[in-house]
Write an enzyme that holds these catalytic residues in place. Structure first.
Site, PDB file in Angstrom:
ATOM      1  N   SER A   1      54.803  77.921  11.042  1.00 20.71           N
ATOM      2  CA  SER A   1      54.783  79.039   9.567  1.00 20.71           C
ATOM      3  C   SER A   1      54.402  80.393   9.771  1.00 20.71           C
ATOM      4  O   SER A   1      54.547  81.074   8.697  1.00 20.71           O
ATOM      5  CB  SER A   1      53.764  77.873   8.474  1.00 20.71           C
ATOM      6  OG  SER A   1      54.267  76.899   8.173  1.00 20.71           O
TER       7      SER A   1
ATOM      8  N   SER B   1      55.988  78.519   6.345  1.00 17.89           N
ATOM      9  CA  SER B   1      55.643  78.525   5.165  1.00 17.89           C
ATOM     10  C   SER B   1      55.138  79.918   4.650  1.00 17.89           C
ATOM     11  O   SER B   1      55.028  80.239   3.352  1.00 17.89           O
ATOM     12  CB  SER B   1      54.732  77.526   4.950  1.00 17.89           C
ATOM     13  OG  SER B   1      53.568  77.631   5.535  1.00 17.89           O
TER      14      SER B   1
ATOM     15  N   LYS C   1      48.904  85.499   2.885  1.00 16.90           N
ATOM     16  CA  LYS C   1      49.455  84.263   2.107  1.00 16.90           C
ATOM     17  C   LYS C   1      48.381  83.849   1.212  1.00 16.90           C
ATOM     18  O   LYS C   1      47.350  83.851   1.450  1.00 16.90           O
ATOM     19  CB  LYS C   1      49.444  83.109   3.346  1.00 16.90           C
ATOM     20  CG  LYS C   1      50.148  81.999   3.127  1.00 16.90           C
ATOM     21  CD  LYS C   1      50.142  81.178   4.374  1.00 16.90           C
ATOM     22  CE  LYS C   1      51.270  79.917   4.334  1.00 16.90           C
ATOM     23  NZ  LYS C   1      51.296  79.234   5.332  1.00 16.90           N
TER      24      LYS C   1
END
Lengths: 69, 471
Positions: B179, B155, B80
């Site tokens: 997430s 996310s 990420k």
């Protein structure tokens, strides 16, 4: 009936005064609802004393409640 | 070996270590697949083929010299785009930080690199890690490898999409309300939200430091256990990281026996809005556990409306503090929904915030007593509805967005406030052909037990044998 204490305009004024952030009207409406929800939640704890609490309580609880498997 | 990219992380590492394949061959295969599928999945914000291949060559050279190697030696990963690497841009999925170049490297990245991992690039994510579906107004929506018209979950959207799409062997995500687990669920993966503070957050973009967790997404349980085992533990750079001993997670996945394991199934909350096909998948997975000798125990969970409100009261001021200056000066540079989800923190009071912190031990203990007095793990859905499409969930800040966010996160976010570990595990496919998922949650620091149970289930259903059909 509009809440005379907490409404769209009062929230907008508060956030502008505290943080210099200019909320849109829809955002202010959502925040009014949120503030009222929080008031309901915390009213449940209004009589509880927090005098003997400290932030490390949570970390201690995690350690105490862990159990090797 | 016909398709190197479809191996598990553990198999790939063993193939490199035993010189069946080189890290360059493995990395070239991943780079080629990433370059082919990026237009379809949009899972990378920055793909770095040259850097990855240079690291792969270094890994091969080290192996040729006979150097000691780590357990990820020569294996391509990506993360990420909020795991800082010194001198490399970390966009945090945003316009505001599109050129941000940190001067530190996160402890997680350092530990994975020390184990020999090859870094493929920065992965797409919801802007500033706010958003449970994986939309991104600045870098483009990330797409689900099982059906690119559907959401990846957020996310950590790119983490789910890239690992599910077999572009990399594992990825780090972050989890403040689901997430890691949501993209794992949407993309058919294993995703771990560890016990609060189990993993160092040094060098990680913050959203809410009381609720933020670093966690891996992988295709198999053992892969996940290996990654967590490498990154967990105390860190002098992050005094909040727990000093509790790190169990041998990977060992827990080997020949796992769960006869006598007591699995709690909730009577309330978690199934309140579950669709019939999700319920059926949950029932099927419980039958697998029963066939392995587990005992199912019904429990009543404590008041989750309260837990969710208190989580909001923690997250709100923490996130609004981090974003306050940009909310004032650059509101137009946020996506509409992201800004709308950051603004509530501006009106929460200090007393409410501290009460939410101080109540945490009491409320978490109450939950543990209710659920784990007579059970070892809790089994619940990860997402209680079929994975929706990108279009139907791209609602910006329209009136119904809070309810939509709530519907996606209702089964994941309680565990961030409670601080408990929770592992998302693939559970088949719902009627729309998208993955379903259950969570196994446990007592603090019981990650090894969660991995053991999940590995026992995986040995029966072999979920990682099913790959999306992408070309």
């Amino acid at each position: 009936m509009a809440d005379p204490f907490m409404n769209r305009q009062s929230i907008k004024d508060l956030v502008l005064r505290w943080h210099e952030v200019d909320l849109e009207e829809g955002a202010a409406d959502r925040l009014v609802a949120l503030v009222n929800l929080h008031a309901e939640t915390f009213n449940e704890y209004a009589k509880q004393s927090f005098f003997d609490t400290e932030p490390s309580n949570f970390d201690r609880m995690l350690a105490e409640e862990s159990r090797n498997d | 070996m016909t398709d190197l990219t479809h191996m598990s992380l553990v198999d790939a590492a063993e193939a490199v270590a035993s010189k069946q394949i080189s890290s360059r061959e493995l990395t070239e295969a991943c780079v080629a697949r990433a370059e082919t599928l990026q237009p379809t999945l949009n899972c990378f914000i920055s793909l770095d083929p040259e850097g990855a291949l240079a690291e792969a060559d270094q890994a091969d050279a080290a192996l040729a010299r006979g150097d000691a190697i780590g357990t990820l030696h020569g294996v391509p990963l990506a993360h990420k785009d909020m795991y800082y690497r010194k001198g490399k841009v970390s966009t945090c999925g945003s316009e505001i930080r599109k050129d941000f170049t940190p001067d530190i490297t996160s402890t997680v990245i350092t530990r994975l690199a020390d184990a020999g991992a090859v870094h493929m690039g920065g992965l797409n994510m919801s802007e500033f890690a706010v958003g449970p579906f994986g939309h991104n107004d600045h870098w483009g929506h990330c797409r689900n490898p099982w059906n690119p018209e559907h959401v990846t979950g957020g996310s950590s959207s790119g983490s789910g999409s890239s690992v599910g799409g077999r572009l990399v062997f594992g990825a780090m995500g972050s989890d403040t309300g689901g997430s890691v687990r949501l993209p794992a669920a949407c993309c058919g993966l294993v995703g771990m939200k560890p016990t609060q503070t189990r993993v160092s957050r040094f060098g990680l973009m913050g959203l809410s430091f009381s609720l933020d967790n670093a966690g891996p997404l992988t295709r198999t349980v053992r892969d996940n256990a290996r990654m967590l085992g490498l990154i967990a533990g105390a860190d002098p750079m992050d005094p909040t990281a727990a000093s509790a001993p790190v169990d041998d997670y990977e060992a827990a996945t080997q020949n796992p026996a769960i006869k006598g394991l007591r699995i709690a199934v909730p009577k309330n909350y978690y199934y309140d809005s579950a669709t019939s096909d999700v319920r059926a998948m949950m029932t099927d997975s419980l039958k697998v556990f029963e066939s392995l000798g587990a005992e199912i125990v019904e429990v009543a969970v404590t008041d989750h409306d309260e837990i969710n409100t208190l989580a909001t009261v923690l997250r709100g001021p923490e996130a609004a503090t981090l974003h306050g200056a940009w909310l004032r000066d650059r509101p137009q540079d946020y996506g509409a929904q992201v800004r709308a989800r950051l603004e509530p923190g501006l009106v929460m009071t200090g007393v409410h915030y501290v009460k939410a912190l101080q109540l945490r031990a009491q409320i978490s203990k109450r939950f543990i007593d209710a659920v784990f007095a007579n059970a070892d793990v809790l089994h619940i859905p990860t997402v209680s509805m079929p994975i929706p499409s990108i279009e139907e969930t791209d609602v910006k800040d329209s009136q119904g967005f809070p309810a939509l966010v709530e519907s996606m996160t209702r089964c994941t976010r309680p565990f961030n406030y409670l601080g408990l570990p929770s592992l998302a595990v693939p559970a088949g496919f719902t009627d729309n052909g998208l993955p379903a998922s259950f969570q196994l949650a446990g007592r603090p620091f019981s990650e090894a037990g969660l991995y053991r149970a999940a590995a026992a289930y995986e040995a029966v259903v072999k979920f990682s044998d099913h790959a999306p059909n992408l070309t």
